[in-house]
Design a protein around this motif. Structure first.
Motif, PDB file in Angstrom:
ATOM      1  N   TYR A  18       0.837  -1.190   0.000  1.00 13.60           N
ATOM      2  CA  TYR A  18       0.000   0.000   0.000  1.00 13.60           C
ATOM      3  C   TYR A  18       0.876   1.245   0.000  1.00 13.60           C
ATOM      4  CZ  TYR A  18      -2.911   3.711   2.057  1.00 13.60           C
ATOM      5  OH  TYR A  18      -3.546   4.904   2.318  1.00 13.60           O
ATOM      6  N   PHE A  19       1.867   1.291   0.892  1.00 15.79           N
ATOM      7  CA  PHE A  19       2.736   2.462   0.979  1.00 15.79           C
ATOM      8  C   PHE A  19       3.498   2.658  -0.338  1.00 15.79           C
ATOM      9  CE2 PHE A  19       6.541   4.849   1.774  1.00 15.79           C
ATOM     10  CZ  PHE A  19       6.125   5.842   2.647  1.00 15.79           C
ATOM     11  N   ARG A  20       3.987   1.580  -0.917  1.00 16.30           N
ATOM     12  CA  ARG A  20       4.758   1.702  -2.153  1.00 16.30           C
ATOM     13  C   ARG A  20       3.875   2.222  -3.286  1.00 16.30           C
ATOM     14  NH1 ARG A  20       9.406  -0.093  -4.104  1.00 16.30           N
ATOM     15  NH2 ARG A  20       9.807  -1.318  -2.235  1.00 16.30           N
ATOM     16  N   ARG A  25       2.777   6.999  -6.480  1.00 14.22           N
ATOM     17  CA  ARG A  25       1.806   7.914  -7.089  1.00 14.22           C
ATOM     18  C   ARG A  25       2.018   9.344  -6.599  1.00 14.22           C
ATOM     19  NH1 ARG A  25      -3.889   6.093  -5.779  1.00 14.22           N
ATOM     20  NH2 ARG A  25      -3.346   4.323  -7.095  1.00 14.22           N
ATOM     21  N   ALA A  26       2.600   9.489  -5.421  1.00 14.54           N
ATOM     22  CA  ALA A  26       2.876  10.824  -4.886  1.00 14.54           C
ATOM     23  C   ALA A  26       3.803  11.607  -5.799  1.00 14.54           C
ATOM     24  CB  ALA A  26       3.497  10.715  -3.491  1.00 14.54           C
ATOM     25  N   GLY A  27       4.632  10.905  -6.558  1.00 15.17           N
ATOM     26  CA  GLY A  27       5.532  11.591  -7.477  1.00 15.17           C
ATOM     27  C   GLY A  27       4.793  12.455  -8.478  1.00 15.17           C
ATOM     28  N   LYS A  28       3.564  12.074  -8.804  1.00 10.56           N
ATOM     29  CA  LYS A  28       2.779  12.823  -9.783  1.00 10.56           C
ATOM     30  C   LYS A  28       2.130  14.060  -9.166  1.00 10.56           C
ATOM     31  CE  LYS A  28      -0.827  12.195 -13.280  1.00 10.56           C
ATOM     32  NZ  LYS A  28      -1.690  11.206 -13.977  1.00 10.56           N
ATOM     33  N   PHE A  29       1.596  13.922  -7.956  1.00 12.93           N
ATOM     34  CA  PHE A  29       0.784  14.988  -7.388  1.00 12.93           C
ATOM     35  C   PHE A  29       1.447  15.788  -6.264  1.00 12.93           C
ATOM     36  CE2 PHE A  29      -2.214  11.757  -9.005  1.00 12.93           C
ATOM     37  CZ  PHE A  29      -2.892  12.538  -9.934  1.00 12.93           C
ATOM     38  N   ALA A  30       2.338  15.154  -5.509  1.00 13.44           N
ATOM     39  CA  ALA A  30       2.893  15.813  -4.320  1.00 13.44           C
ATOM     40  C   ALA A  30       3.662  17.100  -4.620  1.00 13.44           C
ATOM     41  CB  ALA A  30       3.775  14.833  -3.546  1.00 13.44           C
ATOM     42  N   ALA A 165       4.535  10.213   7.302  1.00 11.58           N
ATOM     43  CA  ALA A 165       5.515  11.286   7.136  1.00 11.58           C
ATOM     44  C   ALA A 165       6.915  10.820   7.527  1.00 11.58           C
ATOM     45  CB  ALA A 165       5.099  12.500   7.969  1.00 11.58           C
ATOM     46  N   ILE A 166       7.022  10.098   8.612  1.00  7.18           N
ATOM     47  CA  ILE A 166       8.330   9.620   9.084  1.00  7.18           C
ATOM     48  C   ILE A 166       8.957   8.679   8.051  1.00  7.18           C
ATOM     49  CG2 ILE A 166       9.465   8.166  10.805  1.00  7.18           C
ATOM     50  CD1 ILE A 166       7.452   9.339  12.862  1.00  7.18           C
ATOM     51  N   ILE A 167       8.157   7.750   7.524  1.00  8.35           N
ATOM     52  CA  ILE A 167       8.681   6.824   6.516  1.00  8.35           C
ATOM     53  C   ILE A 167       8.972   7.568   5.214  1.00  8.35           C
ATOM     54  CG2 ILE A 167       8.209   4.750   5.160  1.00  8.35           C
ATOM     55  CD1 ILE A 167       6.306   3.861   7.410  1.00  8.35           C
ATOM     56  N   GLY A 168       8.031   8.443   4.816  1.00  8.96           N
ATOM     57  CA  GLY A 168       8.156   9.142   3.541  1.00  8.96           C
ATOM     58  C   GLY A 168       9.387  10.009   3.444  1.00  8.96           C
ATOM     59  N   LYS A 169       9.855  10.532   4.564  1.00  4.88           N
ATOM     60  CA  LYS A 169      11.045  11.391   4.549  1.00  4.88           C
ATOM     61  C   LYS A 169      12.324  10.608   4.861  1.00  4.88           C
ATOM     62  CE  LYS A 169       9.394  14.568   7.367  1.00  4.88           C
ATOM     63  NZ  LYS A 169       9.342  15.864   8.101  1.00  4.88           N
ATOM     64  N   PHE A 179      12.204   3.042  -5.097  1.00  7.02           N
ATOM     65  CA  PHE A 179      10.943   3.701  -5.443  1.00  7.02           C
ATOM     66  C   PHE A 179      10.981   4.181  -6.891  1.00  7.02           C
ATOM     67  CE2 PHE A 179       7.619   5.577  -2.413  1.00  7.02           C
ATOM     68  CZ  PHE A 179       7.440   4.346  -1.804  1.00  7.02           C
ATOM     69  N   GLU A 180       9.899   3.953  -7.636  1.00 10.32           N
ATOM     70  CA  GLU A 180       9.768   4.441  -9.003  1.00 10.32           C
ATOM     71  C   GLU A 180       8.639   5.472  -9.038  1.00 10.32           C
ATOM     72  OE1 GLU A 180       9.281   1.216 -11.707  1.00 10.32           O
ATOM     73  OE2 GLU A 180      11.143   0.200 -11.085  1.00 10.32           O
ATOM     74  N   PHE A 181       8.991   6.712  -8.706  1.00 12.26           N
ATOM     75  CA  PHE A 181       7.985   7.761  -8.636  1.00 12.26           C
ATOM     76  C   PHE A 181       7.392   8.040 -10.019  1.00 12.26           C
ATOM     77  CE2 PHE A 181      10.509   8.883  -4.819  1.00 12.26           C
ATOM     78  CZ  PHE A 181       9.472   8.883  -3.886  1.00 12.26           C
TER      79      PHE A 181
END
Length: 412
Positions: A18-20, A25-30, A165-169, A179-181
């Protein structure tokens, strides 16, 4: 703390896929979302609230009717100037929804003075959190969460966002090294005329319809809103292919399915006969009002080459027909009475004649199996017959004006 650690363990364990998926997908919108948050002086870490809400999906819909990447309820979305009507739902627009979320979160932070309570308020509502503060006489979210007043969903909401947030950073530290953003969202904008057919627009721009629709997820139909121009997102480099003066007439939405009124009636009666919500017909036929005269052409929401069962139309189809023309009602009652009389008499000659009659008619009939999403209007149109004739031949199956997938209808 232990609550945050629990969610960290989940996202690096059972929830790793789920996180991956949502993280990539965050690469597109974040990137654009975080810029908007920063513009409104909001912490960029709030981007992980959107990840928790929807996984950055513009089409995400909850059982409670929350929609879009920030999961706005209709009332809250409208309160923060997101347009929601028959044509568009701006809760699905990742940029406009982020602006609304920034303002909503800013108001919550002003109310409570700390981000843990602001996040909790985003989930449960500001009123609920204020009552929790009053009940426990504290503004410490973690102390409030130890009580029974808040739902478990809200108690888990804040630590879940913190864990993301902790994992994402710190992706590498938690085992996410490959990761393949997705490519960042990028587009140009052009002004298009009212009721622009997105299919025709895609042809002018020489791009796939699906790609153009993906850039404009807030547009709910196959055309832009009627009555006014629209600012349409187009792929980078394609705005130069658009010439408003030359192409405006070319892209106009004209390929509506049409209901031709044979007698004067109300628009609501047409909606019932066609199995669509009245609001859909009102949006497309504002010049008619609620009165349809004989000979009027009523636009139906479906494109000529579309089936009514398409997902695009799922929220405008009526669940049942609640009003029927009196002629159909009288005919149905006469047929029902005749059938009842024959059943009670049980006379051999009557049953023989009935059987013989059915055998003769069967050679002139075919059977249509109702598909998912079909209405009586759909079946009648596909088989080039009238709803009246269809109901007359199938009064047992369609006696309430309702048909279900798998029903077998006789077509005369």
């Amino acid at each position: 703390n232990a609550q945050v650690q629990k969610w960290i363990n989940y996202y690096v364990g059972k929830g790793k896929s789920y996180f991956r998926r949502h993280g990539e997908r965050a690469g597109k919108f974040a990137p654009l979302m975080s810029e908007i948050l920063a513009h409104y002086d909001m912490p960029r870490d709030l981007i992980f609230l959107a990840m928790a809400e929807s996984g950055f999906s513009n089409s995400a819909t909850s059982h409670a009717a929350a929609v879009g990447p920030w999961q706005f309820m209709p009332a809250t979305g409208k309160e923060y100037n997101l347009k929601i009507d028959y044509f568009v739902d701006e809760r699905r627009d990742p940029l406009k929804a982020t602006v609304a979320a920034s303002k909503f979160l800013r108001d919550l932070y002003s109310q409570f003075g700390n981000w843990s309570l602001a996040k909790a308020g985003y989930n449960a509502g500001g009123g609920k959190i204020q009552r929790a503060i009053n009940r426990y006489d504290t503004k410490n979210f973690w102390e409030i969460a130890q009580g029974s007043y808040l739902k478990n969903e809200t108690k888990d909401y804040v630590p879940k966002i913190n864990a993301l947030a902790i994992i994402g950073k710190n992706l590498k530290a938690f085992g996410f090294e490959d990761f393949e953003f997705m490519e960042p969202l990028n587009f140009e904008e052009v002004v298009v005329p009212p009721a622009t057919d997105i299919y025709k627009m895609a042809e002018v721009l020489k791009v796939p319809f699906e790609g153009l629709k993906e850039l404009n997820p807030e547009i709910l139909r196959w055309h832009s809103p009627v009555g006014k121009s629209y600012l349409l997102k187009v792929p980078v480099g394609r705005s130069s292919d658009w010439d408003y003066d030359k192409d405006a007439k070319v892209v106009k939405a004209t390929d509506f399915q049409i209901y031709n009124a044979k007698t004067s009636c109300s628009l609501s009666k047409v909606a019932n006969q066609c199995g669509v919500k009245l609001s859909a017909l009102e949006a497309l036929n504002s010049s008619l009002g609620n009165r349809v005269d004989a000979g009027d052409a009523v636009k139906l929401p479906f494109r000529e080459d579309h089936e009514a069962s398409m997902n695009m139309y799922s929220n405008i189809k009526a669940t049942r027909i609640v009003e029927r023309p009196r002629r159909e009602t009288r005919a149905e009652r006469r047929l029902a009475a005749r059938h009842s009389k024959l059943s009670r008499s049980k006379r051999h000659i009557a049953s023989t004649r009935s059987s013989s009659s059915k055998d003769k008619k069967s050679s002139r009939k075919k059977v249509y199996v109702v598909a998912n999403g079909d209405t009586l209007w759909d079946v009648a149109r596909k088989n080039k017959t009238s709803i009246h004739t269809l109901m007359k031949a199938n009064y047992k199956v369609a006696k309430n004006g309702v048909i279900k997938p798998g029903d077998k209808l006789k077509i005369q």
